[in-house]
Design a protein around this motif. Structure first.
Motif, PDB file in Angstrom:
ATOM      1  N   ARG A 131       0.836  -1.210   0.000  1.00 42.84           N
ATOM      2  CA  ARG A 131       0.000   0.000   0.000  1.00 42.84           C
ATOM      3  C   ARG A 131       0.865   1.252   0.000  1.00 42.84           C
ATOM      4  NH1 ARG A 131      -2.253  -0.502   5.328  1.00 42.84           N
ATOM      5  NH2 ARG A 131      -0.796  -2.195   5.641  1.00 42.84           N
ATOM      6  N   PRO A 132       1.697   1.426  -0.996  1.00 45.46           N
ATOM      7  CA  PRO A 132       2.591   2.586  -1.013  1.00 45.46           C
ATOM      8  C   PRO A 132       1.887   3.825  -1.561  1.00 45.46           C
ATOM      9  CG  PRO A 132       3.002   1.225  -2.927  1.00 45.46           C
ATOM     10  CD  PRO A 132       1.860   0.585  -2.184  1.00 45.46           C
ATOM     11  N   VAL A 133       2.594   4.961  -1.561  1.00 49.61           N
ATOM     12  CA  VAL A 133       2.061   6.155  -2.196  1.00 49.61           C
ATOM     13  C   VAL A 133       2.144   5.957  -3.709  1.00 49.61           C
ATOM     14  CG1 VAL A 133       4.203   7.514  -2.394  1.00 49.61           C
ATOM     15  CG2 VAL A 133       2.015   8.687  -1.996  1.00 49.61           C
ATOM     16  N   GLY A 134       1.237   6.574  -4.445  1.00 49.92           N
ATOM     17  CA  GLY A 134       1.290   6.459  -5.906  1.00 49.92           C
ATOM     18  C   GLY A 134       0.090   5.745  -6.501  1.00 49.92           C
ATOM     19  N   ILE A 135      -0.902   5.407  -5.673  1.00 50.36           N
ATOM     20  CA  ILE A 135      -2.115   4.781  -6.190  1.00 50.36           C
ATOM     21  C   ILE A 135      -3.244   5.809  -6.060  1.00 50.36           C
ATOM     22  CG2 ILE A 135      -3.712   2.829  -5.993  1.00 50.36           C
ATOM     23  CD1 ILE A 135      -1.456   1.329  -4.499  1.00 50.36           C
ATOM     24  N   TYR A 136      -3.779   6.205  -7.192  1.00 50.89           N
ATOM     25  CA  TYR A 136      -4.803   7.255  -7.192  1.00 50.89           C
ATOM     26  C   TYR A 136      -6.017   6.804  -7.984  1.00 50.89           C
ATOM     27  CZ  TYR A 136      -0.927  10.253  -5.834  1.00 50.89           C
ATOM     28  OH  TYR A 136       0.135  10.799  -5.178  1.00 50.89           O
ATOM     29  N   THR A 137      -7.188   7.238  -7.569  1.00 50.67           N
ATOM     30  CA  THR A 137      -8.332   7.084  -8.462  1.00 50.67           C
ATOM     31  C   THR A 137      -8.157   8.130  -9.573  1.00 50.67           C
ATOM     32  OG1 THR A 137      -9.632   8.623  -7.160  1.00 50.67           O
ATOM     33  CG2 THR A 137      -9.889   6.273  -6.662  1.00 50.67           C
ATOM     34  N   ALA A 138      -8.755   7.841 -10.719  1.00 51.84           N
ATOM     35  CA  ALA A 138      -8.555   8.718 -11.873  1.00 51.84           C
ATOM     36  C   ALA A 138      -9.043  10.134 -11.579  1.00 51.84           C
ATOM     37  CB  ALA A 138      -9.275   8.140 -13.083  1.00 51.84           C
ATOM     38  N   GLY A 139     -10.144  10.246 -10.854  1.00 50.45           N
ATOM     39  CA  GLY A 139     -10.687  11.570 -10.555  1.00 50.45           C
ATOM     40  C   GLY A 139      -9.768  12.376  -9.653  1.00 50.45           C
ATOM     41  N   THR A 140      -9.182  11.713  -8.674  1.00 53.97           N
ATOM     42  CA  THR A 140      -8.240  12.398  -7.788  1.00 53.97           C
ATOM     43  C   THR A 140      -7.018  12.846  -8.573  1.00 53.97           C
ATOM     44  OG1 THR A 140      -8.987  11.112  -5.905  1.00 53.97           O
ATOM     45  CG2 THR A 140      -6.848  12.161  -5.699  1.00 53.97           C
ATOM     46  N   ALA A 141      -6.509  11.953  -9.424  1.00 61.15           N
ATOM     47  CA  ALA A 141      -5.355  12.307 -10.258  1.00 61.15           C
ATOM     48  C   ALA A 141      -5.718  13.490 -11.152  1.00 61.15           C
ATOM     49  CB  ALA A 141      -4.938  11.104 -11.099  1.00 61.15           C
ATOM     50  N   GLN A 142      -6.920  13.445 -11.695  1.00 58.97           N
ATOM     51  CA  GLN A 142      -7.367  14.521 -12.578  1.00 58.97           C
ATOM     52  C   GLN A 142      -7.420  15.861 -11.836  1.00 58.97           C
ATOM     53  OE1 GLN A 142     -11.510  14.348 -13.957  1.00 58.97           O
ATOM     54  NE2 GLN A 142     -10.767  14.613 -16.031  1.00 58.97           N
ATOM     55  N   LYS A 143      -7.902  15.800 -10.608  1.00 60.43           N
ATOM     56  CA  LYS A 143      -7.992  17.018  -9.808  1.00 60.43           C
ATOM     57  C   LYS A 143      -6.588  17.575  -9.538  1.00 60.43           C
ATOM     58  CE  LYS A 143     -10.617  16.254  -6.250  1.00 60.43           C
ATOM     59  NZ  LYS A 143     -11.301  16.158  -4.947  1.00 60.43           N
ATOM     60  N   LEU A 144      -5.667  16.704  -9.134  1.00 59.49           N
ATOM     61  CA  LEU A 144      -4.311  17.174  -8.809  1.00 59.49           C
ATOM     62  C   LEU A 144      -3.612  17.737 -10.042  1.00 59.49           C
ATOM     63  CD1 LEU A 144      -3.259  14.337  -6.328  1.00 59.49           C
ATOM     64  CD2 LEU A 144      -3.676  16.738  -5.771  1.00 59.49           C
ATOM     65  N   VAL A 145      -3.846  17.113 -11.191  1.00 60.06           N
ATOM     66  CA  VAL A 145      -3.183  17.569 -12.413  1.00 60.06           C
ATOM     67  C   VAL A 145      -3.863  18.825 -12.960  1.00 60.06           C
ATOM     68  CG1 VAL A 145      -2.659  16.976 -14.814  1.00 60.06           C
ATOM     69  CG2 VAL A 145      -2.341  15.268 -13.017  1.00 60.06           C
ATOM     70  N   ASN A 146      -5.170  18.784 -13.099  1.00 54.55           N
ATOM     71  CA  ASN A 146      -5.864  19.879 -13.786  1.00 54.55           C
ATOM     72  C   ASN A 146      -6.148  21.086 -12.909  1.00 54.55           C
ATOM     73  OD1 ASN A 146      -5.840  18.280 -16.019  1.00 54.55           O
ATOM     74  ND2 ASN A 146      -8.022  17.805 -16.009  1.00 54.55           N
ATOM     75  N   ILE A 147      -6.433  20.870 -11.653  1.00 57.04           N
ATOM     76  CA  ILE A 147      -6.757  22.002 -10.779  1.00 57.04           C
ATOM     77  C   ILE A 147      -5.486  22.535 -10.107  1.00 57.04           C
ATOM     78  CG2 ILE A 147      -8.137  22.795  -8.808  1.00 57.04           C
ATOM     79  CD1 ILE A 147     -10.088  21.845 -10.839  1.00 57.04           C
ATOM     80  N   TYR A 148      -4.645  21.613  -9.628  1.00 52.69           N
ATOM     81  CA  TYR A 148      -3.458  22.049  -8.884  1.00 52.69           C
ATOM     82  C   TYR A 148      -2.223  22.193  -9.783  1.00 52.69           C
ATOM     83  CZ  TYR A 148      -6.021  21.071  -4.568  1.00 52.69           C
ATOM     84  OH  TYR A 148      -6.939  21.076  -3.546  1.00 52.69           O
ATOM     85  N   GLY A 149      -2.281  21.618 -10.983  1.00 48.29           N
ATOM     86  CA  GLY A 149      -1.116  21.689 -11.867  1.00 48.29           C
ATOM     87  C   GLY A 149       0.060  20.876 -11.369  1.00 48.29           C
ATOM     88  N   LYS A 150      -0.227  19.756 -10.700  1.00 48.28           N
ATOM     89  CA  LYS A 150       0.833  18.937 -10.118  1.00 48.28           C
ATOM     90  C   LYS A 150       0.831  17.531 -10.718  1.00 48.28           C
ATOM     91  CE  LYS A 150       2.104  22.095  -7.148  1.00 48.28           C
ATOM     92  NZ  LYS A 150       3.389  22.800  -7.334  1.00 48.28           N
TER      93      LYS A 150
END
Lengths: 411, 472
Positions: A131-150
């Protein structure tokens, strides 16, 4: 506080319901948990929205913006942002809300459930391994990329070929990540054909069917996965087990309607949403439902159309103008997984029956019949599990339960 | 002159944190060094969370002694630090009356009170969903449930509040013994102490080698679990065990104090990796459904595993013979959680020969982790009026607010991890598993700790969520 119509959730479905409710002069309240209206549209910066409703191609935020403008022009709509509903008291027609103003009660005559859906998680699909870091649901990933630019990884594997997963494959590639593969446990994708073509094929990202992650590897950060093929019963075929290194896993493995607040309502085990009649009315006369809360849609335009009906009927009910007559069931053949609505109220007017199929079909007629009389027939070239189908008919012809069939035209 | 602590404790699990707190409360100076990003980040966060009654352990063992003593100390300890203790009781059910009777008499020998043997009819009245195979059972009224991580965190914090020091992310690289004082370093910060306590759990042998104390033949046992959605709570209002085997207490179904249901654990020899496996999940499914009907594992919100260190059949709790003033605590597997306060008392008063008196230096009372959602309406409204952050819900599944998260970030033990927040106030612990709140929690931690989003970790060094910016 007291309103004719209280709408929970200010995404595309809640906004559409509010507009229609307001047009009938019902005093309407939208309760939205985020700081702005628009729901998931705000992070869907790709285009393809609005072709049906606005007759132009918009991005998600643009579609949301247009609706917000419409809402501002309506006199009968109040909006509460940053506000959570913590309880629904169906006995007394009261919702409890929580915000910076404290905990308050709002009385409603009609309630519209438009809370949308949530994503299935690693736990839901029993993703084994570490259970390491780096597992995201697509929506969460989308939020971090599109809203936060990360960025959340540089070397990505996507599990599940739902639309958000496909969109994120393209998004992450454009932002400089290597998307190694999209893995789909089923034999077909639940995503739209155009997304497979525009998001994967155009970027040479392989879509591996009947394939899934066997095990996540990595103690602190994802270091890779063991993956392989599954048989018809989704059993992992150990002799196909291979390793692929990656630093992030994106899960696009399905959406679940957010029915937590109304867990005592009857839930359809296929959609995980509630049942509604063609007024978008649940088993409770004054509770209506629409949008992804009811069933997961492929196109936002479909959400809007359906929600306009919910808003209209909720307002009519609040104003004492909606009568719940006898209802007829919508029966269907086995290839159809569910229909919305599942019952039709006796009366007049047009019904748009929406449904999905469990497997691909080609060149077939959609046939709706009642007491052996065909009341609607529509030819379609092909149907896929990922795409919602619609057939419309006049309900004045209905005198009993109706039956929906998909009949091949190829003999 | 550097400060010389009365004790340096390695490992902030339940055992280390409990000893740290008890030493501090008893008026001794103590420092707790934890390699992870938080206390309770190993075995202590991933177990069944049960305070066992003590009928299972073999009479005469340390396990039996400390379990029974420890569980009797729990109410007072939990009350002191404001941690919820659930008095749900436990049933051991099966179809072998002889074994049930053996357990009963073993319980009596161990000094467990309030045990009761029940037949099928009696069981059915209390657990209507037992399967057809079940004919008899034992009820242990004194079995309880607790959040093992909230307890560990609270004990560590009570220690800090009363003068103790906790260092997280402290990776000890050298231990030296000079003139009767131990010198410990991670390459940056040195600590000096009279006593060393090795309660590093799975890492015990690594630490023992640094110290020069005894190593043991440590085996690892992996325990895998399902956590079920709160919707499934009615499947078990008490802890339900099968009849135990020689290796373990078996796969149980238990409520948690937070309203979820735990199903597990497996218990097999493994490496120290906390992973879940298909075989393990299958075993849990088969065994839990043999015992209870309606265990709906499709309602899993999370699967996890914990690894326990096992040395032979019993705990190792002794003074080192190789090094002076070193306490070896190895193989504290189940019932370690239940035994913790009793082990602590024994270590302090018997092995260290110090005065165990928790009232002596208890100057500051710990403010409990009270979540705002649990307050009565008027009290909550007053709180929101004072601090509007308590009206801003971040985690929708568990109704956790910005105020709750900021409270957790401003506690005696400072953390910067999302998992740390999750364990303290349950943001991200619900059915959507952070799908809605992860970005918000990251943002609040960054803002509150005056860090960037990139700095925020899942748990400990090297687990940053964000790896950089998107293309300019």
């Amino acid at each position: 506080m007291q309103y004719d119509v209280v709408i929970i959730g200010g995404g595309p479905s809640g906004m559409a319901a509010a507009i229609e409710s307001s047009k009938l002069n019902a005093k309407t309240l939208i309760i939205e948990r985020n700081e702005t209206l628009g729901g998931i549209l705000n992070q869907c910066i790709h285009n393809g929205f609005g072709l049906h409703y606005f007759k132009e191609e918009l991005t998600g935020p643009e579609y949301a913006f247009k609706f917000r403008e419409l809402i501002l022009n309506e006199k009968n709509i109040d909006v509460k942002l940053n506000t959570f509903v913590t309880n629904i008291d169906k006995e007394n027609n009261v919702v409890t809300i929580k915000s910076s103003n404290g905990v308050e009660n709002v009385k409603y005559k009609s309630l519209v459930l438009s809370m949308g859906c949530r994503e299935r998680t690693a736990g839901n699909i029993l993703l084994t391994g570490t259970r390491p870091v780096g597992i995201y649901t697509a929506g969460t990933a989308q939020k971090l990329v599109n809203i936060y630019g990360k960025m959340i990884g540089k070397n990505v594997v996507i599990l599940g070929s739902g639309d958000i997963g496909l969109i994120m494959a393209r998004r992450l590639t454009l932002e400089g990540a290597k998307v190694q593969a999209v893995m789909e446990i089923n034999k077909t994708s639940s995503g739209l054909r155009r997304n497979i073509s525009q998001c994967l094929d155009d970027f040479n990202i392989p879509l591996m069917y009947s394939t899934t992650i066997f095990e996540v590897v990595g103690e602190k950060r994802v270091e890779g996965i063991y993956y392989g093929q599954v048989d018809e019963n989704y059993n992992k075929l150990e002799d196909t087990r291979k390793f692929m290194s990656c630093d992030a896993i994106i899960l696009s493995v399905g959406l679940v309607p957010e029915t937590d607040l109304v867990s005592d309502l009857k839930i359809n085990r296929v959609t995980n949403g509630t049942y509604v009649n063609d007024y978008m009315q649940t088993e409770y006369d004054n509770i209506f439902a629409c949008g992804n809360f009811l069933h997961v849609h492929d196109l936002v335009d479909n959400v809007t159309m359906e929600s306009l009906q919910a808003g209209k009927c909720a307002a009519l009910n609040a104003l004492g103008k909606l009568e719940r007559n006898k209802e007829f069931n919508v029966l269907h053949s086995d290839i159809v997984t569910y229909t919305i609505p599942s019952t039709i109220v006796k009366g007049e007017g047009k019904v748009d029956l929406k449904f999905r199929v469990r497997k691909k079909f080609v060149k077939s007629n959609l046939i709706v019949s009642c007491n052996d009389k065909i009341i609607a027939k529509k030819f379609v070239m092909a149907g896929l599990p990922g795409e919602m189908l619609t057939i419309s008919f006049d309900k004045s012809e209905i005198t009993g339960d109706i039956n929906l069939e998909v009949k091949s035209n190829e003999n | 002159m550097e400060k010389v602590y009365d004790a340096i404790i390695f490992g902030g699990g339940i055992i280390g944190s409990c000893i740290f707190d008890d030493l501090t409360l008893s008026g001794y100076s103590a420092v707790l060094l934890e390699i992870g990003g938080d206390v309770a980040s190993g075995t202590s966060k991933a177990n069944s969370g049960i305070v066992h009654a003590g009928f299972d352990a073999t009479p005469g063992t340390l396990k039996a002694k400390f379990n029974v003593e420890g569980s009797l100390m729990y109410p007072e300890m939990c009350n002191r630090v404001g941690v919820r203790l659930g008095n749900c009781g436990a049933y051991v059910i099966g179809n072998d009356l002889k074994k049930v009777e053996e357990l009963y008499s073993r319980g009596l020998t161990n000094g467990v009170k309030d045990l009761e043997i029940l037949n099928r009819e009696q069981l059915l009245k209390r657990i209507p969903n037992i399967t057809e195979n079940i004919t008899c059972g034992l009820f242990a009224k004194s079995s309880k449930i607790v959040s093992p991580y909230v307890l560990t965190i609270s004990l560590a914090e009570e220690g800090i509040l009363n003068g103790g020091v906790v260092e997280l992310n402290y990776n000890t690289i050298k231990v030296e013994h000079k003139n009767g004082v131990y010198e410990v370093t991670n390459g940056k910060t040195k600590y000096f102490g009279k006593y060393l306590i090795n309660s590093t759990g799975n890492a015990y042998n690594d630490m023992a080698k640094l110290i020069g104390s005894e190593t043991y033949d440590i085996k690892y046992k992996r325990g895998e679990y399902y956590i079920l959605d709160k919707s499934e709570f009615s499947v078990a209002y008490s802890t339900i065990f099968p009849l135990p085997s020689a290796h373990s207490k078996g796969i149980l179904v238990t409520p948690t104090v937070d309203g979820n249901t735990l199903v597990g654990p497996t218990s097999y020899e493994s490496d120290s990796s906390v992973k879940t496996t298909d075989l393990g999940l299958k075993e849990i499914k088969e065994k839990s459904s043999a015992m209870l009907n309606n265990v709906n594992l499709k309602k899993a919100i999370r699967i996890f595993s914990g690894v326990r260190a096992v040395v032979g059949d019993d705990f190792v709790i002794e003074k080192s013979k190789l090094k002076p003033n070193v306490i070896n605590l190895a193989g504290i597997c189940s019932p370690g959680l239940s035994s913790a306060p009793a082990i602590s008392k024994y270590v302090i008063s018997e092995l260290m020969q110090l005065t165990y008196d928790l009232k002596k230096n208890a100057k500051h009372k710990l403010v409990p982790y009270t979540l705002s959602k649990t307050l009565p309406k008027q009290e909550l409204n007053d709180l929101i009026a004072k601090d509007s952050d308590y009206g801003k819900v971040v985690c929708k599944c568990e109704d956790v607010t910005v105020g709750d998260i900021k409270m957790a970030l401003n506690r005696p033990l400072k953390i910067n991890s999302v998992d740390g927040i999750k364990r303290r106030v349950r943001a991200g612990m619900g059915r959507c598993q952070g799908g809605f709140c992860l970005d918000k929690v990251i943002s609040i931690i960054a803002e509150s700790n005056n860090e960037t989003l990139e700095d925020v970790c899942k748990e400990g060094v090297g687990t940053n969520f964000i790896v950089g910016n998107i293309k300019e």
